[in-house]
Design a protein around this motif. Structure first.
Motif: not given
Length: 576
Positions: A454-461, A479-482, A564-573
């Motif tokens: 999904t947009t928020w859960e990705i398999d990199l293994s 994520l930044q764009r959408t 979520q909090e870290v992601m929100m702060n990053w997107l806001e920046s």
């Protein structure tokens, strides 16, 4: 007369000349038509043989069973099972009784075309209507071998024993070949032992099949033991036997490389130098006046490629290029030589081989292009690797990819190009890396839309370290764009706990990382080690501003979590 075509035409024209041909006329012409020693292949003659049968039917001349059998056999040798069955149907329409030879020819035709289901059905019909013999069993087992049905092949051998058939080397060789194709090397060796118990002498084909079975499973030592055993039995090795031995060595060398890189298995010095054994067999062939063919040379080149011996591979290619047409380099030999150059970073030699391959009008597939990309990667030519990627994606001037090839990149291409760009460093190469990964996503090579991601859960293994870095950069930019701030969630990247990899090692392979085997503590300390999980955490922290701090959930050790909090702060920046 050697003018068989004229004889056929004359025979077919007799009714128009008011001359009634007899069955003897047809038998004479048919016999000559299907004789191999006349220089006419069955591939050319079966059509005229069928035409003669049709002409006989029109004149109400009933062909005997033996004549039908010969035509069916010709169709089988021409690998035309449909034509063989058609002749068989005509045979039944004319009430000509099929015999065991009829069914043997039909089963052989089925085996030649890989139609194992038809072969097994014909075997059962033969058993009921005409009775089977050792040839029936052998031909049916050959069909099973094509389908890698080793268990069924062994069952048929046991049935032949119960039926008291006179077992010979041919039926055992067919069973061993089935075991080889099914990668059942122990069963193949058991068959050899069974032959000895039944006092059946193995021939060179039997030993070659057994050696192939061992080679297919990485048992190159056992294959060479069989090779020596064969010589002790006073069986002179042929080109076929040498090829089986060389192939076993080549596959063993490739397996050793894969084990060392992917599983951390320690490889002995003897196993690392298998190319020496392959070269020794090639020299032995020349001393014994057994002439190598294109398969011999290709096998030796493959062993040299695994050992990174590009000079030896180039010498063999030159020998093949200067030799007679039957040993001219083919796609396998060229690819192996390019791979040998790639392993040593000899990109210019690899490119010369690629050009020679094109000049020989050999169609290049993705394996060839991947070997060439690998040579650019290991040779420190990221611009060439990136240019080749673009051409494989349908862009560029056609410097590498021509209309004849129609080749698309795969995950191996991607891994190599990303590794090349990452090693080169710099903002320009990072942009190219991001562009390359975006291409790969669009093509469904990585992060396919039909996966469980999904947009928020990705398999990199399973990704190499450089590709995982590119994936992180792509995911965050997407994520930044959408994403709107009120849609923000925890970002979960599945990495697995992972195997330690050496970082920044000068002998990293083209995939961009080298898994830890038995490296010394000094090497580990000098170059550093990491897992995919820890690498992803480092990328999140160092590639983004502000850094993205991550955690490992207590109940999910193989997951990197950005809350979520870290992601929100990053997107806001990023919006500022």
């Amino acid at each position: 007369s050697s003018q068989v075509d004229e004889a056929v035409e004359l025979l077919l024209s007799l009714p128009q000349r008011k001359v009634d041909p007899t069955i003897y006329s047809y038998e004479i012409v048919m016999s000559e038509l299907l004789k191999k020693w006349r220089g006419r292949s069955a591939r050319d003659s079966w059509r005229k043989a069928v035409e003669l049968l049709d002409a006989m039917q029109e004149l109400q001349i009933v062909a005997p069973t033996v004549m039908f059998n010969r035509v069916i056999s010709a169709c089988g040798k021409a690998r035309n099972f449909g034509a063989a069955i058609s002749v068989f149907e005509k045979m039944k329409d004319q009430n000509v009784e099929p015999d065991t030879v009829t069914f043997n020819s039909l089963i052989s035709a089925a085996a030649n075309t890989g139609k194992v289901g038809d072969a097994l059905r014909l075997f059962d019909t033969c058993k009921e209507e005409a009775g089977v013999d050792i040839i029936t069993y052998t031909n049916t087992i050959r069909a099973c071998a094509k389908a890698r049905m080793s268990r069924k092949a062994i069952e048929l051998l046991e049935d032949a024993k119960r039926n008291n058939e006179p077992l010979d080397a041919f039926i055992y060789t067919a069973v061993i070949d089935a075991c080889a194709k099914a990668r059942m090397w122990k069963d193949a060796l058991n068959m050899l032992g069974d032959m000895k118990e039944n006092n059946i002498l193995a021939n060179e084909y039997t030993y070659s099949s057994a050696m192939t079975a061992c080679g297919n499973c990485g048992q190159w030592k056992r294959a060479l033991e069989l090779f020596d055993e064969m010589k002790k039995e006073d069986i002179k090795p042929s080109t076929i036997t040498y090829n089986a031995a060389v192939s076993a060595i080549s596959k063993g060398a490739r397996l050793n490389v894969n084990n060392s890189a992917n599983s951390g298995i320690n490889v002995s010095k003897d196993e690392k130098n298998l190319w020496i054994k392959a070269m020794a067999l090639l020299d032995e062939m020349k001393r014994e006046r057994v002439w190598p063919d294109v398969y011999t040379y290709s096998g030796v080149i493959g062993a040299c490629a695994s050992g990174g011996r590009y000079k030896e591979a180039l010498d063999i290619i030159k020998t093949m290029q200067n030799g007679p047409p039957k040993i001219r380099p083919n796609k396998i030999s060229y690819t192996g030589a390019i791979a040998a150059c790639a392993k040593s970073g000899e990109w210019s030699h690899a490119l010369q081989l690629f050009v020679a391959m094109k000049a020989d009008r050999i169609k290049c597939d993705v394996v060839v292009y991947n070997a060439l990309v690998s040579s650019f990667t290991n040779g420190g030519k990221p611009d060439l690797a990136y240019e080749l990627w673009n051409e494989m994606c349908g862009r560029g001037e056609g410097k590498f990819v021509t209309e004849m090839d129609y080749v698309s990149p795969d995950v191996i291409t991607l891994t190599s190009v990303i590794a090349s760009l990452e090693r080169a460093g710099g903002a320009d190469n990072e942009e190219k890396m991001d562009s390359t990964f975006a291409d790969a996503v669009e093509r469904g090579i990585v992060l396919p839309s039909e996966s469980m991601d999904t947009t928020w859960e990705i398999d990199l293994s399973g990704m190499s370290l450089p590709v995982a870095r590119a994936a992180c950069r792509f995911i965050l930019k997407r994520l930044q764009r959408t994403t709107k701030l009120d849609e923000c969630q925890d970002l979960m990247m599945i990495t697995g706990v992972g195997t330690n990899h050496l970082k920044n090692h000068p002998e990293k392979d083209f995939e961009g990382d080298l898994q830890l085997s038995n490296e010394s503590d000094e090497v580990k300390k000098k170059f550093g080690t990491t897992t995919l999980r820890e690498h992803v955490r480092e990328v999140l922290e160092h590639d983004f501003d502000p850094p993205l701090c991550s955690d490992i959930p207590s109940r999910a050790a193989g997951v990197v979590q950005v809350k979520q909090e870290v992601m929100m702060n990053w997107l806001e920046s990023q919006m500022q």
